[in-house]
Write a protein that holds these residues in place. Structure first.
Motif, mmCIF file in Angstrom:
data_model
loop_
_atom_site.group_PDB
_atom_site.id
_atom_site.type_symbol
_atom_site.label_atom_id
_atom_site.label_comp_id
_atom_site.label_asym_id
_atom_site.label_seq_id
_atom_site.Cartn_x
_atom_site.Cartn_y
_atom_site.Cartn_z
ATOM 1 N N ARG A 98 0.838 -1.207 0.000
ATOM 2 C CA ARG A 98 0.000 0.000 0.000
ATOM 3 C C ARG A 98 0.870 1.254 0.000
ATOM 4 O O ARG A 98 0.603 2.212 -0.729
ATOM 5 C CB ARG A 98 -0.906 -0.022 1.225
ATOM 6 N N GLU A 99 1.923 1.245 0.818
ATOM 7 C CA GLU A 99 2.805 2.396 0.886
ATOM 8 C C GLU A 99 3.595 2.574 -0.415
ATOM 9 O O GLU A 99 3.832 3.703 -0.866
ATOM 10 C CB GLU A 99 3.779 2.258 2.070
ATOM 11 N N LYS A 100 4.007 1.473 -1.022
ATOM 12 C CA LYS A 100 4.744 1.557 -2.289
ATOM 13 C C LYS A 100 3.877 2.193 -3.380
ATOM 14 O O LYS A 100 4.348 3.043 -4.142
ATOM 15 C CB LYS A 100 5.204 0.168 -2.731
ATOM 16 N N GLU A 101 2.635 1.765 -3.451
ATOM 17 C CA GLU A 101 1.742 2.346 -4.449
ATOM 18 C C GLU A 101 1.434 3.800 -4.127
ATOM 19 O O GLU A 101 1.323 4.643 -5.028
ATOM 20 C CB GLU A 101 0.446 1.530 -4.526
ATOM 21 N N ALA A 102 1.327 4.113 -2.839
ATOM 22 C CA ALA A 102 1.068 5.497 -2.435
ATOM 23 C C ALA A 102 2.219 6.404 -2.842
ATOM 24 O O ALA A 102 2.014 7.516 -3.337
ATOM 25 C CB ALA A 102 0.859 5.556 -0.923
ATOM 26 N N LYS A 103 3.436 5.919 -2.650
ATOM 27 C CA LYS A 103 4.606 6.712 -3.055
ATOM 28 C C LYS A 103 4.628 6.882 -4.573
ATOM 29 O O LYS A 103 4.925 7.971 -5.072
ATOM 30 C CB LYS A 103 5.886 6.039 -2.575
ATOM 31 N N ARG A 104 4.323 5.823 -5.315
ATOM 32 C CA ARG A 104 4.308 5.913 -6.771
ATOM 33 C C ARG A 104 3.297 6.953 -7.252
ATOM 34 O O ARG A 104 3.600 7.768 -8.137
ATOM 35 C CB ARG A 104 3.971 4.541 -7.378
ATOM 36 N N GLN A 105 2.118 6.960 -6.648
ATOM 37 C CA GLN A 105 1.101 7.935 -7.019
ATOM 38 C C GLN A 105 1.535 9.358 -6.671
ATOM 39 O O GLN A 105 1.264 10.307 -7.410
ATOM 40 C CB GLN A 105 -0.223 7.592 -6.328
ATOM 41 N N THR A 106 2.214 9.511 -5.539
ATOM 42 C CA THR A 106 2.695 10.832 -5.131
ATOM 43 C C THR A 106 3.776 11.323 -6.082
ATOM 44 O O THR A 106 3.798 12.505 -6.466
ATOM 45 C CB THR A 106 3.231 10.786 -3.693
ATOM 46 N N LEU A 107 4.680 10.442 -6.496
ATOM 47 C CA LEU A 107 5.709 10.821 -7.466
ATOM 48 C C LEU A 107 5.084 11.243 -8.792
ATOM 49 O O LEU A 107 5.503 12.239 -9.406
ATOM 50 C CB LEU A 107 6.670 9.653 -7.693
ATOM 51 N N LEU A 108 4.083 10.500 -9.238
ATOM 52 C CA LEU A 108 3.395 10.864 -10.481
ATOM 53 C C LEU A 108 2.726 12.224 -10.366
ATOM 54 O O LEU A 108 2.743 13.024 -11.316
ATOM 55 C CB LEU A 108 2.353 9.795 -10.832
ATOM 56 N N GLU A 109 2.137 12.481 -9.214
ATOM 57 C CA GLU A 109 1.494 13.783 -8.999
ATOM 58 C C GLU A 109 2.514 14.909 -9.069
ATOM 59 O O GLU A 109 2.262 15.971 -9.651
ATOM 60 C CB GLU A 109 0.781 13.801 -7.648
ATOM 61 N N ILE A 110 3.697 14.693 -8.470
ATOM 62 C CA ILE A 110 4.742 15.717 -8.485
ATOM 63 C C ILE A 110 5.199 15.995 -9.916
ATOM 64 O O ILE A 110 5.372 17.157 -10.313
ATOM 65 C CB ILE A 110 5.925 15.283 -7.605
ATOM 66 N N GLN A 113 11.928 4.947 -12.100
ATOM 67 C CA GLN A 113 11.613 5.566 -13.380
ATOM 68 C C GLN A 113 11.005 6.953 -13.198
ATOM 69 O O GLN A 113 11.376 7.908 -13.893
ATOM 70 C CB GLN A 113 10.652 4.685 -14.176
ATOM 71 N N ILE A 114 10.102 7.078 -12.259
ATOM 72 C CA ILE A 114 9.435 8.371 -12.051
ATOM 73 C C ILE A 114 10.400 9.367 -11.421
ATOM 74 O O ILE A 114 10.374 10.563 -11.740
ATOM 75 C CB ILE A 114 8.180 8.204 -11.183
ATOM 76 N N VAL A 115 11.271 8.897 -10.537
ATOM 77 C CA VAL A 115 12.275 9.786 -9.934
ATOM 78 C C VAL A 115 13.221 10.313 -11.011
ATOM 79 O O VAL A 115 13.538 11.510 -11.044
ATOM 80 C CB VAL A 115 13.059 9.050 -8.834
ATOM 81 N N TYR A 116 13.672 9.439 -11.896
ATOM 82 C CA TYR A 116 14.542 9.887 -12.988
ATOM 83 C C TYR A 116 13.818 10.873 -13.893
ATOM 84 O O TYR A 116 14.400 11.868 -14.345
ATOM 85 C CB TYR A 116 15.022 8.692 -13.811
ATOM 86 N N GLU A 117 12.555 10.603 -14.191
ATOM 87 C CA GLU A 117 11.782 11.510 -15.043
ATOM 88 C C GLU A 117 11.642 12.877 -14.370
ATOM 89 O O GLU A 117 11.782 13.917 -15.026
ATOM 90 C CB GLU A 117 10.410 10.906 -15.328
ATOM 91 N N PHE A 118 11.383 12.873 -13.073
ATOM 92 C CA PHE A 118 11.278 14.123 -12.328
ATOM 93 C C PHE A 118 12.600 14.889 -12.369
ATOM 94 O O PHE A 118 12.623 16.109 -12.607
ATOM 95 C CB PHE A 118 10.882 13.832 -10.886
ATOM 96 N N PHE A 119 13.709 14.187 -12.156
ATOM 97 C CA PHE A 119 15.004 14.861 -12.151
ATOM 98 C C PHE A 119 15.336 15.414 -13.536
ATOM 99 O O PHE A 119 15.907 16.509 -13.661
ATOM 100 C CB PHE A 119 16.092 13.892 -11.688
#
Length: 222
Positions: free
Chosen positions: A92-104, A163-169
Protein backbone atom coordinates in the motif's frame (compact mmCIF):
# COMPACT_ATOMS: atom_id res chain seq x y z
CA UNK A 1 31.97 7.07 -23.33
CA UNK A 2 33.50 10.41 -24.32
CA UNK A 3 30.83 12.37 -22.47
CA UNK A 4 31.61 10.63 -19.17
CA UNK A 5 35.33 11.19 -19.70
CA UNK A 6 34.70 14.87 -20.43
CA UNK A 7 32.56 15.25 -17.31
CA UNK A 8 35.19 13.56 -15.11
CA UNK A 9 37.96 15.70 -16.65
CA UNK A 10 35.94 18.89 -16.14
CA UNK A 11 35.20 17.99 -12.51
CA UNK A 12 38.87 17.21 -11.94
CA UNK A 13 39.85 20.62 -13.25
CA UNK A 14 37.30 22.34 -11.04
CA UNK A 15 38.54 20.37 -8.01
CA UNK A 16 42.11 21.60 -8.59
CA UNK A 17 40.93 25.19 -8.87
CA UNK A 18 38.77 25.03 -5.74
CA UNK A 19 40.26 26.01 -2.40
CA UNK A 20 39.73 23.75 0.65
CA UNK A 21 37.09 26.10 1.98
CA UNK A 22 35.16 25.90 -1.27
CA UNK A 23 34.95 22.13 -1.48
CA UNK A 24 31.38 20.87 -1.91
CA UNK A 25 29.81 19.64 1.26
CA UNK A 26 29.20 15.93 1.65
CA UNK A 27 25.78 14.80 0.56
CA UNK A 28 23.17 14.24 3.20
CA UNK A 29 22.31 10.72 4.29
CA UNK A 30 20.94 8.68 1.41
CA UNK A 31 17.72 7.75 3.11
CA UNK A 32 15.53 10.34 4.78
CA UNK A 33 12.91 9.46 7.33
CA UNK A 34 9.36 10.34 6.38
CA UNK A 35 6.92 12.39 8.35
CA UNK A 36 4.93 10.72 11.07
CA UNK A 37 1.63 9.33 9.89
CA UNK A 38 -1.32 11.66 10.08
CA UNK A 39 -4.13 10.82 12.45
CA UNK A 40 -6.48 11.28 9.49
CA UNK A 41 -7.35 7.90 8.02
CA UNK A 42 -9.39 7.13 4.94
CA UNK A 43 -9.49 9.19 1.80
CA UNK A 44 -11.06 12.61 2.04
CA UNK A 45 -11.97 14.77 -0.91
CA UNK A 46 -8.91 16.67 -2.07
CA UNK A 47 -6.50 14.44 -0.16
CA UNK A 48 -4.26 11.56 -1.14
CA UNK A 49 -4.76 8.49 1.01
CA UNK A 50 -1.12 7.35 1.11
CA UNK A 51 -1.18 4.86 3.91
CA UNK A 52 0.69 4.41 7.19
CA UNK A 53 4.14 5.99 7.30
CA UNK A 54 3.07 8.89 5.06
CA UNK A 55 1.11 12.00 5.89
CA UNK A 56 -2.27 12.52 4.24
CA UNK A 57 -1.37 15.56 2.17
CA UNK A 58 -3.66 17.66 -0.03
CA UNK A 59 -3.18 17.52 -3.76
CA UNK A 60 -0.86 20.19 -5.10
CA UNK A 61 -3.25 21.50 -7.73
CA UNK A 62 -6.01 21.95 -5.14
CA UNK A 63 -3.87 23.72 -2.52
CA UNK A 64 -3.86 27.54 -2.26
CA UNK A 65 -1.00 29.12 -4.20
CA UNK A 66 0.64 30.41 -1.03
CA UNK A 67 0.87 26.90 0.42
CA UNK A 68 2.16 25.00 -2.61
CA UNK A 69 5.89 25.49 -2.04
CA UNK A 70 5.72 24.09 1.48
CA UNK A 71 3.40 21.30 0.34
CA UNK A 72 5.75 20.31 -2.48
CA UNK A 73 8.61 20.22 0.02
CA UNK A 74 6.63 17.88 2.28
CA UNK A 75 5.83 15.59 -0.64
CA UNK A 76 9.49 15.49 -1.64
CA UNK A 77 10.35 14.53 1.94
CA UNK A 78 7.92 11.60 2.07
CA UNK A 79 9.10 10.42 -1.35
CA UNK A 80 12.64 10.19 0.01
CA UNK A 81 11.52 7.13 1.99
CA UNK A 82 12.93 4.08 0.19
CA UNK A 83 11.16 0.71 0.14
CA UNK A 84 12.55 -2.79 -0.31
CA UNK A 85 11.26 -4.29 -3.56
CA UNK A 86 12.85 -7.67 -2.83
CA UNK A 87 9.86 -8.58 -0.69
CA UNK A 88 6.11 -8.07 -0.99
CA UNK A 89 5.63 -6.02 2.16
CA UNK A 90 4.35 -2.43 2.28
CA UNK A 91 2.43 -2.76 -0.96
CA UNK A 92 0.00 0.00 0.00
CA UNK A 93 2.80 2.40 0.89
CA UNK A 94 4.74 1.56 -2.29
CA UNK A 95 1.74 2.35 -4.45
CA UNK A 96 1.07 5.50 -2.44
CA UNK A 97 4.61 6.71 -3.06
CA UNK A 98 4.31 5.91 -6.77
CA UNK A 99 1.10 7.93 -7.02
CA UNK A 100 2.69 10.83 -5.13
CA UNK A 101 5.71 10.82 -7.47
CA UNK A 102 3.40 10.86 -10.48
CA UNK A 103 1.49 13.78 -9.00
CA UNK A 104 4.74 15.72 -8.49
CA UNK A 105 5.84 15.12 -12.09
CA UNK A 106 2.46 16.24 -13.40
CA UNK A 107 2.61 19.34 -11.22
CA UNK A 108 6.07 20.47 -12.35
CA UNK A 109 5.06 19.86 -15.97
CA UNK A 110 2.16 22.28 -15.73
CA UNK A 111 3.33 24.82 -13.15
CA UNK A 112 5.81 27.65 -13.74
CA UNK A 113 8.33 28.80 -11.15
CA UNK A 114 8.05 25.63 -9.07
CA UNK A 115 11.83 25.06 -8.89
CA UNK A 116 12.98 27.97 -6.79
CA UNK A 117 16.25 28.05 -4.88
CA UNK A 118 14.54 27.22 -1.59
CA UNK A 119 13.41 23.84 -2.97
CA UNK A 120 16.58 22.76 -4.77
CA UNK A 121 18.13 21.04 -1.76
CA UNK A 122 14.89 19.11 -1.22
CA UNK A 123 14.89 18.06 -4.88
CA UNK A 124 18.47 16.80 -4.72
CA UNK A 125 17.87 15.04 -1.39
CA UNK A 126 14.84 13.16 -2.71
CA UNK A 127 16.49 12.17 -5.97
CA UNK A 128 19.70 11.08 -4.24
CA UNK A 129 17.86 9.08 -1.57
CA UNK A 130 16.18 7.03 -4.29
CA UNK A 131 18.82 6.52 -6.97
CA UNK A 132 22.10 6.36 -5.01
CA UNK A 133 22.26 2.82 -3.74
CA UNK A 134 24.35 -0.34 -3.77
CA UNK A 135 23.80 -1.94 -7.15
CA UNK A 136 22.95 -5.65 -7.22
CA UNK A 137 25.64 -7.93 -8.60
CA UNK A 138 24.98 -11.01 -10.65
CA UNK A 139 26.81 -14.17 -9.57
CA UNK A 140 28.42 -15.74 -12.62
CA UNK A 141 30.27 -19.00 -13.02
CA UNK A 142 33.76 -17.95 -14.18
CA UNK A 143 34.13 -21.29 -16.01
CA UNK A 144 30.87 -20.98 -17.92
CA UNK A 145 30.95 -19.45 -21.38
CA UNK A 146 28.29 -16.85 -22.09
CA UNK A 147 27.67 -14.34 -24.81
CA UNK A 148 26.93 -10.90 -23.25
CA UNK A 149 24.69 -10.06 -26.22
CA UNK A 150 22.49 -13.07 -25.50
CA UNK A 151 22.19 -12.61 -21.73
CA UNK A 152 18.94 -11.34 -20.32
CA UNK A 153 19.50 -7.95 -18.64
CA UNK A 154 19.06 -7.77 -14.90
CA UNK A 155 16.12 -5.42 -14.37
CA UNK A 156 15.88 -3.21 -11.30
CA UNK A 157 12.99 -4.30 -9.08
CA UNK A 158 12.46 -0.78 -7.74
CA UNK A 159 11.92 0.57 -11.28
CA UNK A 160 8.25 1.49 -10.60
CA UNK A 161 9.67 4.22 -8.33
CA UNK A 162 13.04 4.84 -9.94
CA UNK A 163 11.61 5.57 -13.38
CA UNK A 164 9.43 8.37 -12.05
CA UNK A 165 12.28 9.79 -9.93
CA UNK A 166 14.54 9.89 -12.99
CA UNK A 167 11.78 11.51 -15.04
CA UNK A 168 11.28 14.12 -12.33
CA UNK A 169 15.00 14.86 -12.15
CA UNK A 170 15.17 15.20 -15.94
CA UNK A 171 12.34 17.75 -15.82
CA UNK A 172 14.27 19.61 -13.11
CA UNK A 173 17.48 19.70 -15.18
CA UNK A 174 15.82 20.97 -18.37
CA UNK A 175 13.43 23.41 -16.66
CA UNK A 176 13.76 27.03 -17.70
CA UNK A 177 13.04 27.94 -14.08
CA UNK A 178 16.35 26.40 -12.94
CA UNK A 179 19.28 28.83 -12.91
CA UNK A 180 22.41 26.76 -13.73
CA UNK A 181 24.64 28.91 -11.53
CA UNK A 182 22.42 28.26 -8.52
CA UNK A 183 21.71 24.61 -9.36
CA UNK A 184 25.45 23.80 -9.53
CA UNK A 185 25.66 24.43 -5.79
CA UNK A 186 23.32 21.47 -5.24
CA UNK A 187 24.10 19.22 -8.22
CA UNK A 188 27.72 19.35 -7.14
CA UNK A 189 30.82 17.27 -7.73
CA UNK A 190 29.91 14.69 -5.12
CA UNK A 191 26.45 14.26 -6.66
CA UNK A 192 27.91 13.92 -10.16
CA UNK A 193 30.46 11.30 -9.13
CA UNK A 194 27.71 9.19 -7.57
CA UNK A 195 25.62 9.66 -10.72
CA UNK A 196 28.48 8.36 -12.88
CA UNK A 197 28.82 5.27 -10.69
CA UNK A 198 25.24 4.31 -11.58
CA UNK A 199 26.34 3.53 -15.13
CA UNK A 200 27.36 0.16 -13.65
CA UNK A 201 23.66 -0.66 -13.40
CA UNK A 202 22.72 -3.74 -15.42
CA UNK A 203 19.28 -2.32 -16.17
CA UNK A 204 19.39 -0.77 -19.69
CA UNK A 205 16.40 1.43 -18.85
CA UNK A 206 18.34 3.08 -16.06
CA UNK A 207 21.44 3.57 -18.20
CA UNK A 208 19.31 5.23 -20.90
CA UNK A 209 17.94 7.72 -18.40
CA UNK A 210 21.43 8.36 -17.03
CA UNK A 211 22.82 9.09 -20.50
CA UNK A 212 20.02 11.52 -21.26
CA UNK A 213 20.34 13.30 -17.90
CA UNK A 214 24.12 13.48 -18.12
CA UNK A 215 23.95 15.02 -21.60
CA UNK A 216 21.47 17.63 -20.34
CA UNK A 217 23.54 18.44 -17.24
CA UNK A 218 26.72 18.74 -19.30
CA UNK A 219 25.02 21.01 -21.83
CA UNK A 220 23.32 23.26 -19.28
CA UNK A 221 25.51 23.33 -16.17
CA UNK A 222 28.99 22.98 -17.63
Amino acid sequence: MKLIQNVKRRMGQEEKKASPTNQPAAKDSAVLKGKAASSTTGAQKGYLDIGPGFAALPKLREAPNGERVDLLRRKLEVCAVVFDFYNDSNQREKEAKRQTLLEIVEYVNNQRNCFNEALMQDVVNMVGANIFRALPTRNKDPLAFSDPDEEEPSLERAWPHLQIVYEFFLRFVVSNDVDPKIAKRFVDQNFMLQLLELFDSEDPRERDYLKTILHRIYGKFM
